[in-house]
Design an enzyme around this catalytic site. Sequence first.
Site, short mmCIF file in Angstrom:
data_model
loop_
_atom_site.label_atom_id
_atom_site.label_comp_id
_atom_site.label_asym_id
_atom_site.label_seq_id
_atom_site.Cartn_x
_atom_site.Cartn_y
_atom_site.Cartn_z
N ALA A 53 0.82 -1.21 0.00
CA ALA A 53 0.00 0.00 0.00
C ALA A 53 0.85 1.26 0.00
O ALA A 53 0.48 2.28 0.56
CB ALA A 53 -0.92 -0.01 1.22
N GLY B 174 2.20 2.82 -2.84
CA GLY B 174 2.14 3.67 -4.02
C GLY B 174 1.15 4.81 -3.86
O GLY B 174 0.22 4.75 -3.06
N ARG C 177 -2.52 7.28 -11.36
CA ARG C 177 -3.63 7.34 -12.31
C ARG C 177 -4.96 7.74 -11.67
O ARG C 177 -5.93 8.03 -12.35
CB ARG C 177 -3.77 5.97 -13.03
CG ARG C 177 -2.66 5.73 -14.03
CD ARG C 177 -2.63 4.30 -14.50
NE ARG C 177 -1.96 3.42 -13.54
CZ ARG C 177 -1.82 2.10 -13.66
NH1 ARG C 177 -2.35 1.48 -14.70
NH2 ARG C 177 -1.19 1.39 -12.75
#
Length: 461
Positions: A8, A10, A14
Amino acid sequence: MVAVAILAAGRGTRMKSEQPKVLHQLGGRSLVERVLLSISDVRPSHCFVIVGYKGELVQAVCEARLSLDRQFGQLPALTFVEQTQQLGTGHAIQQLLPHLEGFEGDLLVLNGDVPLLQPETIKMLVETHTTHKNAATLLTAQLPDPKGYGRVFCDRDNFLQQIVEDRDCTPEQKQNRRINAGVYCFNWPALAKVLPDLKANNDQQEYYLTDAVNFLAPVMAVDVADYQEILGINDRKQLAIADSILQERLKDRWMRAGVTLVDPNSITIDDTVQFDPDVIIEPQTHLRGHTVIRSGARIGPGSLIENSEIGENVRVLYSVITDSQVAADSVVGPYAHLRGKAKIGQGCRVGNFVEIKKSTVGDRSNVAHLSYLGDATLGERVNIGAGTITANYDGVNKHQTTIGDGSKTGANSVLVAPVTLGENVTVAAGSTITKDVEDNALAIARSRQASIANWQPLKKD
Ligand code: UD1
Ligand code: CA
């Protein structure tokens, strides 16, 4: 023995968000909480969450929810491991090396952005892994549209040959629709041995966990029965798709349990909501948080209920109820707003443009039209006349209003708090009450009406 690691760290570029991706919400829970729920049947010995981007925030949310929610009961305390730079999923797992020195069990790894996994699926993966004594076992799925996912190549017995990331695939390899879900069970000593050898020689220059899988043998792949479970969330579109899958799951479950949903597509339900059987939910109704709806209740159309308990046979129509309770047989709405620990007794009527905040309304009392009650305690059988207002705020502090059993206020009364009305008090319409009123009294506090006989209106010259 199984340890769990959730990736977890990142940011989730996007998503185009300041918020870490794993904290985006789905059906009233963040993605990472959902991943934590999916491991509830595994009973891990350790549970690591690898954090990086806004790690303190991810940690705070996880810890707060874990202490709040009984559904997480089976989990050990979480260990948050910082991955300062996000150099890839393999690099993330490398951070565990000092934490799991000498650990002889298995490590279950889950991506923090795969929120729809069912606990049974994870259990099945771990069981397959232990029965076959694999070096690693990974969860795969056959996707109609595999774009963006790592492709998994196996022999006929489901033993892995290779995983290739989408961006590193040849055009032929892209044709393979079997994908890596990002959920793996590893024999930890075997994984620990290959982790230091990972290289970042790929299109993203990252250390891939999938490369570690490629170094191990035997590695087995198991397909998930329903590919929807393994959908990863990388952008808002995928978040919306996951949300509709989750809503459908929840609605199926509650309809099977005896809840009528009228026009289900227009209704949303968080998975923390509980229903008794024989409840009817009408269109455009949204039920959130730790809400409980008791048998015989009929909610909607057009209502929003959050963290509230709605008693048996209660009727709620076009209303908003948050952090409040409504006891059996009461009617709320149309157009009521109950909030901040409003507590409505049995057989009450509240509605037609009424706001009630942090107040208790005794059984069989009515607040039926155009009123505001804040910081008030009403006894039983109280009738609040149309337009009655508690003036509870002096600009600095909030003050209490107390109204005894059987009392009534006339239309357009203002009760200036702190003030106490005894039992069976009557307040005359249009009164501004600033002093306490004793039991059985009539209180009138308005200027006397005067009539001037034969009044000649002024005329223009
Ligand atoms: C990954 C898999 C891919 C698989 C897909 C399934 C790799 C190399 N690829 O790709 O085969 O099909 O998941 O959804 O593993 N993270 C960290 N630290 C990092 C990088 C990532 O903690 O340094 C976390 C992210 O926050 C995220 C998870 O790992 O929760 C997956 O990372 P992401 O970059 O989304 O991997 P994918 O490209 O989707
Ligand atoms: Ca992903």
